[in-house]
Design a protein around this motif. Sequence first.
Motif, PDB file in Angstrom:
ATOM      1  N   GLY A   1       0.816  -1.212   0.000  1.00 29.88           N
ATOM      2  CA  GLY A   1       0.000   0.000   0.000  1.00 29.88           C
ATOM      3  C   GLY A   1       0.848   1.260   0.000  1.00 29.88           C
ATOM      4  N   LYS A   2       1.916   1.267   0.806  1.00 27.08           N
ATOM      5  CA  LYS A   2       2.795   2.439   0.864  1.00 27.08           C
ATOM      6  C   LYS A   2       3.518   2.630  -0.469  1.00 27.08           C
ATOM      7  CE  LYS A   2       6.661   4.561   3.353  1.00 27.08           C
ATOM      8  NZ  LYS A   2       7.026   5.284   2.145  1.00 27.08           N
ATOM      9  N   ALA A   3       4.032   1.550  -1.038  1.00 28.18           N
ATOM     10  CA  ALA A   3       4.729   1.642  -2.327  1.00 28.18           C
ATOM     11  C   ALA A   3       3.777   2.120  -3.419  1.00 28.18           C
ATOM     12  CB  ALA A   3       5.351   0.292  -2.702  1.00 28.18           C
ATOM     13  N   VAL A   4       2.538   1.614  -3.404  1.00 31.87           N
ATOM     14  CA  VAL A   4       1.536   2.040  -4.379  1.00 31.87           C
ATOM     15  C   VAL A   4       1.235   3.529  -4.206  1.00 31.87           C
ATOM     16  CG1 VAL A   4      -0.908   1.807  -5.018  1.00 31.87           C
ATOM     17  CG2 VAL A   4       0.512  -0.232  -4.777  1.00 31.87           C
ATOM     18  N   ASP A   5       1.087   3.976  -2.960  1.00 28.44           N
ATOM     19  CA  ASP A   5       0.838   5.397  -2.693  1.00 28.44           C
ATOM     20  C   ASP A   5       2.001   6.260  -3.179  1.00 28.44           C
ATOM     21  OD1 ASP A   5      -1.595   4.765  -1.538  1.00 28.44           O
ATOM     22  OD2 ASP A   5      -0.894   5.008   0.529  1.00 28.44           O
ATOM     23  N   ASP A   6       3.227   5.825  -2.891  1.00 29.93           N
ATOM     24  CA  ASP A   6       4.410   6.576  -3.331  1.00 29.93           C
ATOM     25  C   ASP A   6       4.488   6.638  -4.858  1.00 29.93           C
ATOM     26  OD1 ASP A   6       5.076   6.921  -0.664  1.00 29.93           O
ATOM     27  OD2 ASP A   6       6.700   5.436  -0.678  1.00 29.93           O
ATOM     28  N   LEU A   7       4.201   5.512  -5.493  1.00 34.94           N
ATOM     29  CA  LEU A   7       4.217   5.484  -6.957  1.00 34.94           C
ATOM     30  C   LEU A   7       3.120   6.381  -7.528  1.00 34.94           C
ATOM     31  CD1 LEU A   7       4.959   1.861  -8.185  1.00 34.94           C
ATOM     32  CD2 LEU A   7       5.718   3.944  -9.270  1.00 34.94           C
ATOM     33  N   SER A   8       1.943   6.316  -6.947  1.00 34.88           N
ATOM     34  CA  SER A   8       0.826   7.147  -7.411  1.00 34.88           C
ATOM     35  C   SER A   8       1.168   8.626  -7.307  1.00 34.88           C
ATOM     36  CB  SER A   8      -0.444   6.856  -6.611  1.00 34.88           C
ATOM     37  OG  SER A   8      -0.915   5.575  -6.872  1.00 34.88           O
ATOM     38  N   ARG A   9       1.766   9.003  -6.202  1.00 35.86           N
ATOM     39  CA  ARG A   9       2.161  10.401  -5.991  1.00 35.86           C
ATOM     40  C   ARG A   9       3.198  10.819  -7.048  1.00 35.86           C
ATOM     41  NH1 ARG A   9       1.723  10.206  -1.033  1.00 35.86           N
ATOM     42  NH2 ARG A   9       3.617   9.061  -0.598  1.00 35.86           N
ATOM     43  N   GLY A  10       4.177   9.955  -7.293  1.00 32.76           N
ATOM     44  CA  GLY A  10       5.196  10.238  -8.309  1.00 32.76           C
ATOM     45  C   GLY A  10       4.599  10.359  -9.698  1.00 32.76           C
ATOM     46  N   VAL A  11       3.642   9.494 -10.015  1.00 28.99           N
ATOM     47  CA  VAL A  11       2.981   9.527 -11.325  1.00 28.99           C
ATOM     48  C   VAL A  11       2.198  10.826 -11.480  1.00 28.99           C
ATOM     49  CG1 VAL A  11       1.118   8.472 -12.699  1.00 28.99           C
ATOM     50  CG2 VAL A  11       2.901   7.031 -11.698  1.00 28.99           C
TER      51      VAL A  11
END
Length: 123
Positions: A81-91
């Motif tokens: 979940g944290k990695a997905v959130d970080d990736l989403s923010r970067g995208v």
Amino acid sequence: MTAASAAAALALAVPALSACSAVETALDCAQTATAIGQNVDNLQQAISNGADNPAEAQQALDKIDKNLDALGDKSDNADIGKAVDDLSRGVKNAQQALDQGKTPDTTPIESAASELTKICTPG
């Protein structure tokens, strides 16, 4: 079959089903992490080509975003979940940069994708 033996059979079956679910989730995670890695490579390639084709970079970002949605829906793992959130923010930040005609910083996307790959890689 008595009620007790049926209950015992069900008690034995539930962990087996849970294990199957865990394996399926791990496989989904690994497949999605691989797809995201490929999308990040495509994004880097599109950006390294300069402003010649910002639509190509946008397509790569859209594919990453779509894969993240699928992974986020399938997993309840806090690290994922944290990695997905970080990736989403970067995208989202990269998409905003493209919309403004700027070259996006892909470092946060690369870092989060790398973290997701570590989390989703068994062993």
